[in-house]
Design a protein around this motif. Structure first.
Motif, PDB file in Angstrom:
ATOM      1  N   ALA A  77       0.720  -1.364  -0.018  1.00 41.56           N
ATOM      2  CA  ALA A  77      -0.020  -0.149   0.130  1.00 41.56           C
ATOM      3  C   ALA A  77       0.799   1.277   0.037  1.00 41.56           C
ATOM      4  O   ALA A  77       1.842   1.236   0.596  1.00 41.56           O
ATOM      5  CB  ALA A  77      -0.940   0.101   1.263  1.00 41.56           C
ATOM      6  N   ASN A  78       0.506   2.221  -0.945  1.00 39.58           N
ATOM      7  CA  ASN A  78       1.342   3.664  -0.767  1.00 39.58           C
ATOM      8  C   ASN A  78       0.352   4.462  -0.228  1.00 39.58           C
ATOM      9  O   ASN A  78      -0.733   4.889  -0.970  1.00 39.58           O
ATOM     10  CB  ASN A  78       1.563   3.898  -2.343  1.00 39.58           C
ATOM     11  N   HIS A  79       0.441   4.896   1.175  1.00 45.03           N
ATOM     12  CA  HIS A  79      -0.265   6.047   1.592  1.00 45.03           C
ATOM     13  C   HIS A  79       0.635   7.152   1.778  1.00 45.03           C
ATOM     14  O   HIS A  79       0.307   7.845   2.678  1.00 45.03           O
ATOM     15  CB  HIS A  79      -0.793   5.485   2.850  1.00 45.03           C
ATOM     16  N   GLY A  80       1.732   7.419   0.896  1.00 40.74           N
ATOM     17  CA  GLY A  80       2.435   8.460   0.775  1.00 40.74           C
ATOM     18  C   GLY A  80       1.611   9.608   0.621  1.00 40.74           C
ATOM     19  O   GLY A  80       0.701   9.812  -0.174  1.00 40.74           O
ATOM     20  N   LEU A  81       2.349  11.003   0.825  1.00 40.77           N
ATOM     21  CA  LEU A  81       1.828  12.091   0.618  1.00 40.77           C
ATOM     22  C   LEU A  81       2.155  12.736  -0.721  1.00 40.77           C
ATOM     23  O   LEU A  81       3.529  12.474  -1.400  1.00 40.77           O
ATOM     24  CB  LEU A  81       2.481  13.129   1.624  1.00 40.77           C
ATOM     25  N   SER A  82       1.330  13.422  -1.397  1.00 37.42           N
ATOM     26  CA  SER A  82       1.541  13.892  -2.755  1.00 37.42           C
ATOM     27  C   SER A  82       1.294  15.426  -2.967  1.00 37.42           C
ATOM     28  O   SER A  82       1.019  16.020  -1.938  1.00 37.42           O
ATOM     29  CB  SER A  82       0.308  13.396  -3.777  1.00 37.42           C
ATOM     30  N   GLY A  83       2.120  15.950  -3.704  1.00 38.77           N
ATOM     31  CA  GLY A  83       2.204  17.405  -3.884  1.00 38.77           C
ATOM     32  C   GLY A  83       3.216  17.836  -5.110  1.00 38.77           C
ATOM     33  O   GLY A  83       3.807  17.029  -5.560  1.00 38.77           O
ATOM     34  N   PRO A  84       3.342  18.956  -5.484  1.00 34.60           N
ATOM     35  CA  PRO A  84       4.294  19.566  -6.399  1.00 34.60           C
ATOM     36  C   PRO A  84       5.513  19.168  -6.176  1.00 34.60           C
ATOM     37  O   PRO A  84       5.998  19.432  -4.968  1.00 34.60           O
ATOM     38  CB  PRO A  84       4.000  20.964  -6.415  1.00 34.60           C
ATOM     39  N   GLY A  85       6.212  18.423  -7.067  1.00 35.83           N
ATOM     40  CA  GLY A  85       7.813  18.190  -6.758  1.00 35.83           C
ATOM     41  C   GLY A  85       7.817  16.859  -5.792  1.00 35.83           C
ATOM     42  O   GLY A  85       9.012  16.513  -5.595  1.00 35.83           O
ATOM     43  N   VAL A  86       6.980  16.295  -5.264  1.00 37.21           N
ATOM     44  CA  VAL A  86       6.890  15.286  -4.071  1.00 37.21           C
ATOM     45  C   VAL A  86       7.084  14.002  -4.887  1.00 37.21           C
ATOM     46  O   VAL A  86       6.415  13.495  -5.848  1.00 37.21           O
ATOM     47  CB  VAL A  86       5.693  15.301  -3.372  1.00 37.21           C
ATOM     48  N   LYS A  87       8.054  13.252  -4.458  1.00 33.19           N
ATOM     49  CA  LYS A  87       8.097  11.585  -5.016  1.00 33.19           C
ATOM     50  C   LYS A  87       7.401  10.971  -4.381  1.00 33.19           C
ATOM     51  O   LYS A  87       7.279  10.568  -3.219  1.00 33.19           O
ATOM     52  CB  LYS A  87       9.648  11.317  -4.729  1.00 33.19           C
ATOM     53  N   ASP A  88       6.196  10.639  -5.101  1.00 38.14           N
ATOM     54  CA  ASP A  88       4.878  10.049  -4.379  1.00 38.14           C
ATOM     55  C   ASP A  88       4.592   8.471  -4.897  1.00 38.14           C
ATOM     56  O   ASP A  88       3.656   7.771  -4.629  1.00 38.14           O
ATOM     57  CB  ASP A  88       3.605  10.836  -4.549  1.00 38.14           C
ATOM     58  N   HIS A  89       5.406   8.050  -5.698  1.00 34.66           N
ATOM     59  CA  HIS A  89       5.310   6.610  -6.299  1.00 34.66           C
ATOM     60  C   HIS A  89       6.260   6.021  -5.815  1.00 34.66           C
ATOM     61  O   HIS A  89       7.287   6.123  -5.135  1.00 34.66           O
ATOM     62  CB  HIS A  89       5.466   6.536  -7.881  1.00 34.66           C
ATOM     63  N   VAL A  90       6.043   4.539  -5.332  1.00 33.33           N
ATOM     64  CA  VAL A  90       6.948   3.618  -4.811  1.00 33.33           C
ATOM     65  C   VAL A  90       7.497   2.649  -5.684  1.00 33.33           C
ATOM     66  O   VAL A  90       6.620   1.880  -6.319  1.00 33.33           O
ATOM     67  CB  VAL A  90       6.262   3.072  -3.354  1.00 33.33           C
ATOM     68  N   ILE A  91       8.734   2.419  -5.956  1.00 34.63           N
ATOM     69  CA  ILE A  91       9.065   1.095  -6.734  1.00 34.63           C
ATOM     70  C   ILE A  91      10.024   0.157  -5.938  1.00 34.63           C
ATOM     71  O   ILE A  91      10.735   0.543  -5.098  1.00 34.63           O
ATOM     72  CB  ILE A  91      10.283   1.777  -7.832  1.00 34.63           C
ATOM     73  N   VAL A  92       9.250  -0.919  -6.010  1.00 40.07           N
ATOM     74  CA  VAL A  92       9.821  -1.975  -5.372  1.00 40.07           C
ATOM     75  C   VAL A  92      10.727  -2.897  -6.149  1.00 40.07           C
ATOM     76  O   VAL A  92      10.538  -3.115  -7.429  1.00 40.07           O
ATOM     77  CB  VAL A  92       8.866  -3.075  -4.919  1.00 40.07           C
ATOM     78  N   PRO A 112       0.337   7.076  -5.987  1.00 36.61           N
ATOM     79  CA  PRO A 112      -0.328   7.488  -4.775  1.00 36.61           C
ATOM     80  C   PRO A 112      -1.591   6.784  -4.491  1.00 36.61           C
ATOM     81  O   PRO A 112      -2.407   7.036  -5.382  1.00 36.61           O
ATOM     82  CB  PRO A 112      -0.359   9.050  -5.084  1.00 36.61           C
ATOM     83  N   GLY A 113      -1.638   6.416  -3.238  1.00 34.22           N
ATOM     84  CA  GLY A 113      -3.254   5.951  -2.796  1.00 34.22           C
ATOM     85  C   GLY A 113      -3.274   4.483  -3.383  1.00 34.22           C
ATOM     86  O   GLY A 113      -4.234   3.900  -2.879  1.00 34.22           O
ATOM     87  N   GLU A 114      -2.467   3.895  -4.114  1.00 31.14           N
ATOM     88  CA  GLU A 114      -2.636   2.464  -4.482  1.00 31.14           C
ATOM     89  C   GLU A 114      -2.604   1.514  -3.427  1.00 31.14           C
ATOM     90  O   GLU A 114      -1.405   1.586  -2.766  1.00 31.14           O
ATOM     91  CB  GLU A 114      -1.838   2.362  -5.708  1.00 31.14           C
ATOM     92  N   GLU A 115      -3.337   0.709  -3.374  1.00 30.20           N
ATOM     93  CA  GLU A 115      -3.257  -0.804  -2.594  1.00 30.20           C
ATOM     94  C   GLU A 115      -3.509  -2.052  -3.416  1.00 30.20           C
ATOM     95  O   GLU A 115      -4.387  -2.015  -4.334  1.00 30.20           O
ATOM     96  CB  GLU A 115      -4.242  -0.483  -1.549  1.00 30.20           C
ATOM     97  N   VAL A 116      -2.490  -2.706  -3.304  1.00 27.68           N
ATOM     98  CA  VAL A 116      -2.613  -3.975  -4.011  1.00 27.68           C
ATOM     99  C   VAL A 116      -2.576  -5.148  -2.926  1.00 27.68           C
ATOM    100  O   VAL A 116      -1.300  -5.473  -2.289  1.00 27.68           O
ATOM    101  CB  VAL A 116      -1.115  -4.207  -5.187  1.00 27.68           C
ATOM    102  N   ASP A 117      -3.756  -5.784  -2.903  1.00 27.62           N
ATOM    103  CA  ASP A 117      -3.732  -7.065  -2.048  1.00 27.62           C
ATOM    104  C   ASP A 117      -3.139  -8.279  -2.393  1.00 27.62           C
ATOM    105  O   ASP A 117      -2.857  -9.196  -1.572  1.00 27.62           O
ATOM    106  CB  ASP A 117      -5.079  -7.310  -1.657  1.00 27.62           C
ATOM    107  N   TYR A 118      -2.591  -8.298  -3.799  1.00 26.89           N
ATOM    108  CA  TYR A 118      -1.778  -9.504  -4.287  1.00 26.89           C
ATOM    109  C   TYR A 118      -1.347  -9.446  -5.564  1.00 26.89           C
ATOM    110  O   TYR A 118      -2.213  -8.662  -6.388  1.00 26.89           O
ATOM    111  CB  TYR A 118      -2.618 -10.751  -4.026  1.00 26.89           C
ATOM    112  N   ASN A 119      -0.240  -9.556  -6.035  1.00 29.91           N
ATOM    113  CA  ASN A 119       0.184  -9.687  -7.413  1.00 29.91           C
ATOM    114  C   ASN A 119       1.225 -10.749  -7.593  1.00 29.91           C
ATOM    115  O   ASN A 119       2.138 -10.935  -6.701  1.00 29.91           O
ATOM    116  CB  ASN A 119       0.918  -8.236  -7.504  1.00 29.91           C
TER     117      ASN A 119
END
Length: 137
Positions: A77-92, A112-119
């Protein structure tokens, strides 16, 4: 229009349901998936699908995941904060990313805001992550 109280309630519920469905919403049922329990501003990974098992969470990059989550991640789950210039995506990544060591391929990227319950592709394959401006790195 003169309606009895039961008819009024039924009529109101019917109208609300129609409005909700017309706007693309859906009614939650007892069998609905639960949202991930991940603190605001953090990226979380769980050892089991469905946001279950042991959870690890971070507010920043981690180049070398601890053994309690490394190669054991099954939901994210990506519950990070977003805004101008903010790195808000998560790469695993599939490997630890320490110094000159190449982190290997991306296993999953969360917007941002994405939740993945299984992949199935990313399951039990993460060893590090970084916050980024997009899923392109």
């Amino acid at each position: 229009m003169n309606m009895t109280p039961n008819k009024t309630v039924k009529h109101t519920l019917t109208l609300l349901t129609a409005l909700l469905l017309a706007t693309g919403g859906s009614l939650a049922t007892a069998g609905s998936a639960t949202a991930a329990d991940c603190p605001s501003g953090e990226f979380c990974a769980w050892t089991d699908a469905g946001f279950r098992g042991q959870r690890a969470n971070w507010s920043g990059d981690d180049a070398w995941w601890e053994s309690n989550i490394a190669d054991l991640d099954s939901s994210w789950a990506n519950h990070g904060l977003s805004g101008p210039g903010v790195k808000d995506h998560v790469i695993v990544y599939e490997y630890a990313n320490s110094g000159p060591i190449d982190p290997g391929d991306m296993t999953i990227c969360l917007r941002p805001g994405e939740e993945v319950d299984y992949n199935a592709v990313a399951n039990d394959d993460g060893d590090s992550h970084e916050w980024a401006s997009s899923c392109d790195g």
